[in-house]
Design a protein around this motif. Sequence first.
Motif, PDB file in Angstrom:
ATOM      1  N   ASP A 230       0.864  -1.176   0.000  1.00  0.00           N
ATOM      2  CA  ASP A 230       0.000   0.000   0.000  1.00  0.00           C
ATOM      3  C   ASP A 230       0.906   1.234   0.000  1.00  0.00           C
ATOM      4  O   ASP A 230       1.700   1.421   0.941  1.00  0.00           O
ATOM      5  CB  ASP A 230      -0.880  -0.015   1.253  1.00  0.00           C
ATOM      6  CG  ASP A 230      -1.880   1.133   1.282  1.00  0.00           C
ATOM      7  OD1 ASP A 230      -1.626   2.163   0.617  1.00  0.00           O
ATOM      8  OD2 ASP A 230      -2.894   1.007   1.968  1.00  0.00           O
ATOM      9  N   PRO A 231       0.843   2.073  -1.015  1.00  0.00           N
ATOM     10  CA  PRO A 231       1.737   3.235  -1.079  1.00  0.00           C
ATOM     11  C   PRO A 231       1.585   4.181   0.103  1.00  0.00           C
ATOM     12  O   PRO A 231       2.568   4.786   0.556  1.00  0.00           O
ATOM     13  CB  PRO A 231       1.355   3.916  -2.402  1.00  0.00           C
ATOM     14  CG  PRO A 231       0.019   3.373  -2.761  1.00  0.00           C
ATOM     15  CD  PRO A 231      -0.045   2.017  -2.192  1.00  0.00           C
ATOM     16  N   ASP A 232       0.368   4.284   0.655  1.00  0.00           N
ATOM     17  CA  ASP A 232       0.153   5.154   1.815  1.00  0.00           C
ATOM     18  C   ASP A 232       0.875   4.616   3.048  1.00  0.00           C
ATOM     19  O   ASP A 232       1.422   5.388   3.851  1.00  0.00           O
ATOM     20  CB  ASP A 232      -1.346   5.296   2.101  1.00  0.00           C
ATOM     21  CG  ASP A 232      -2.068   6.092   1.018  1.00  0.00           C
ATOM     22  OD1 ASP A 232      -1.410   6.926   0.364  1.00  0.00           O
ATOM     23  OD2 ASP A 232      -3.281   5.872   0.816  1.00  0.00           O
ATOM     24  N   ARG A 233       0.870   3.300   3.199  1.00  0.00           N
ATOM     25  CA  ARG A 233       1.598   2.691   4.328  1.00  0.00           C
ATOM     26  C   ARG A 233       3.096   2.915   4.187  1.00  0.00           C
ATOM     27  O   ARG A 233       3.787   3.181   5.175  1.00  0.00           O
ATOM     28  CB  ARG A 233       1.320   1.185   4.387  1.00  0.00           C
ATOM     29  CG  ARG A 233      -0.018   0.792   5.000  1.00  0.00           C
ATOM     30  CD  ARG A 233      -0.071  -0.708   5.216  1.00  0.00           C
ATOM     31  NE  ARG A 233       0.987  -1.141   6.131  1.00  0.00           N
ATOM     32  CZ  ARG A 233       1.443  -2.395   6.209  1.00  0.00           C
ATOM     33  NH1 ARG A 233       0.959  -3.344   5.392  1.00  0.00           N
ATOM     34  NH2 ARG A 233       2.378  -2.712   7.067  1.00  0.00           N
ATOM     35  N   ASN A 236       3.843   6.504   4.998  1.00  0.00           N
ATOM     36  CA  ASN A 236       3.716   6.694   6.439  1.00  0.00           C
ATOM     37  C   ASN A 236       4.948   6.186   7.187  1.00  0.00           C
ATOM     38  O   ASN A 236       5.433   6.825   8.140  1.00  0.00           O
ATOM     39  CB  ASN A 236       2.465   5.974   6.944  1.00  0.00           C
ATOM     40  CG  ASN A 236       2.223   6.182   8.423  1.00  0.00           C
ATOM     41  OD1 ASN A 236       2.109   7.310   8.895  1.00  0.00           O
ATOM     42  ND2 ASN A 236       2.149   5.084   9.162  1.00  0.00           N
ATOM     43  N   ALA A 237       5.480   5.033   6.733  1.00  0.00           N
ATOM     44  CA  ALA A 237       6.674   4.475   7.373  1.00  0.00           C
ATOM     45  C   ALA A 237       7.888   5.377   7.169  1.00  0.00           C
ATOM     46  O   ALA A 237       8.667   5.621   8.104  1.00  0.00           O
ATOM     47  CB  ALA A 237       6.949   3.080   6.814  1.00  0.00           C
ATOM     48  N   VAL A 238       8.062   5.881   5.938  1.00  0.00           N
ATOM     49  CA  VAL A 238       9.176   6.790   5.661  1.00  0.00           C
ATOM     50  C   VAL A 238       9.030   8.068   6.489  1.00  0.00           C
ATOM     51  O   VAL A 238      10.011   8.604   7.020  1.00  0.00           O
ATOM     52  CB  VAL A 238       9.240   7.129   4.153  1.00  0.00           C
ATOM     53  CG1 VAL A 238      10.333   8.155   3.877  1.00  0.00           C
ATOM     54  CG2 VAL A 238       9.489   5.869   3.328  1.00  0.00           C
ATOM     55  N   PHE A 243      10.912  11.928   7.846  1.00  0.00           N
ATOM     56  CA  PHE A 243      10.763  12.650   6.577  1.00  0.00           C
ATOM     57  C   PHE A 243       9.354  13.213   6.436  1.00  0.00           C
ATOM     58  O   PHE A 243       8.397  12.717   7.049  1.00  0.00           O
ATOM     59  CB  PHE A 243      11.049  11.723   5.391  1.00  0.00           C
ATOM     60  CG  PHE A 243      12.485  11.303   5.253  1.00  0.00           C
ATOM     61  CD1 PHE A 243      13.398  12.111   4.600  1.00  0.00           C
ATOM     62  CD2 PHE A 243      12.914  10.085   5.777  1.00  0.00           C
ATOM     63  CE1 PHE A 243      14.726  11.724   4.464  1.00  0.00           C
ATOM     64  CE2 PHE A 243      14.238   9.695   5.645  1.00  0.00           C
ATOM     65  CZ  PHE A 243      15.151  10.523   4.991  1.00  0.00           C
ATOM     66  N   THR A 244       9.234  14.224   5.597  1.00  0.00           N
ATOM     67  CA  THR A 244       7.943  14.794   5.235  1.00  0.00           C
ATOM     68  C   THR A 244       7.739  14.629   3.735  1.00  0.00           C
ATOM     69  O   THR A 244       8.630  14.991   2.955  1.00  0.00           O
ATOM     70  CB  THR A 244       7.878  16.300   5.584  1.00  0.00           C
ATOM     71  OG1 THR A 244       8.071  16.465   6.993  1.00  0.00           O
ATOM     72  CG2 THR A 244       6.538  16.889   5.190  1.00  0.00           C
ATOM     73  N   GLN A 279      11.550   0.320  15.093  1.00  0.00           N
ATOM     74  CA  GLN A 279      10.225   0.280  15.688  1.00  0.00           C
ATOM     75  C   GLN A 279       9.104   0.507  14.666  1.00  0.00           C
ATOM     76  O   GLN A 279       7.938   0.350  14.976  1.00  0.00           O
ATOM     77  CB  GLN A 279      10.128   1.352  16.782  1.00  0.00           C
ATOM     78  CG  GLN A 279      11.202   1.212  17.864  1.00  0.00           C
ATOM     79  CD  GLN A 279      11.254   2.432  18.767  1.00  0.00           C
ATOM     80  OE1 GLN A 279      10.423   3.335  18.651  1.00  0.00           O
ATOM     81  NE2 GLN A 279      12.214   2.455  19.672  1.00  0.00           N
ATOM     82  N   ILE A 280       9.471   0.883  13.473  1.00  0.00           N
ATOM     83  CA  ILE A 280       8.477   1.203  12.446  1.00  0.00           C
ATOM     84  C   ILE A 280       7.987  -0.082  11.769  1.00  0.00           C
ATOM     85  O   ILE A 280       8.776  -0.989  11.487  1.00  0.00           O
ATOM     86  CB  ILE A 280       9.085   2.145  11.389  1.00  0.00           C
ATOM     87  CG1 ILE A 280       9.539   3.440  12.062  1.00  0.00           C
ATOM     88  CG2 ILE A 280       8.089   2.450  10.280  1.00  0.00           C
ATOM     89  CD1 ILE A 280      10.336   4.348  11.149  1.00  0.00           C
TER      90      ILE A 280
END
Length: 293
Positions: A230-233, A236-238, A243-244, A279-280
């Motif tokens: 999932d690209p959103d996941r 979110n992990a990055v 990072f933003t 932890q991610i």
Amino acid sequence: MQDDKSSRKRKRKSKIGSSADPSCNDASIICDKRKKVVKKVELPASSTVVATNSLKQSKSNAFLDKMRAKLSGGHFRMINERLYTCTGDEALSYFKEDPSLFNVYHTGYQEQMFHWPEQPVNIIIKWLKSRKTSLVVADFGCGDAILAKNVKNKVFSIDLVAKDPSVIACDMSNTPLDSSSIDVSVFCLSLMGTNFPNYIQEAYRVLKPSGWLLIAEVKSRFDPNNGGADPDRFVNAVSQLGFTLISKDFSNKMFILLYFKRKVPLPDLEEKQSSKGKQIEWPELKPCLYKRR
């Protein structure tokens, strides 16, 4: 009267014979010299044999070339699958045992890229050219160092094997670059190892605060409907790593582009960053296995 007629016929025959070619034995055939005569040229038997052998040799060479291409393609796909299913450290040891395999892989990789209508590295090159040449770049998984050869920026080209004298050969999760020394970190189709989060964490380490992280990856790896992440996941992990997300481009049929910036961390949180990546919860990226052509 009959004698006169016979005499005239003999004279006509005599004229016909005189205008005919001497080589014509039959008086009823007129050989007109104005007509072109096409002669059939018989080749010597030896020339025919040479031509036949040459044709056979040509067909044989074409068959051998086709078989070599198939073997090379199969070898490439085998190496490619291994790189997607092992860690960066294991891949480094693999190529150290036989550096020639790296050439086999990149030859096959270039053959695959040839069929793409657009190359992601060209978009990244264009992006860099629109910014200051003073930006220092780290190209993780550089291959032939195409990025470094096409921009005026200082580029640290990093890969498992040095195909060019300028390339730094190392595991991308453990580079010799100094912390906070890089303005732009680039991953162009190079998040291949099973420990790819460690690569991104290393990119965070070497980046200056507010430095750029550019990721170009095969689109099928981010297609949840076909086993991709999932690209959103992933974004979110990055982001959790520090990072933003600035922008994303999913318009291309073959690959996606993600543009991040490193957050400016608080001084007391900087030391905790090294353990934060563990932890991610990172999504598993689907291996990119190229089909046989």
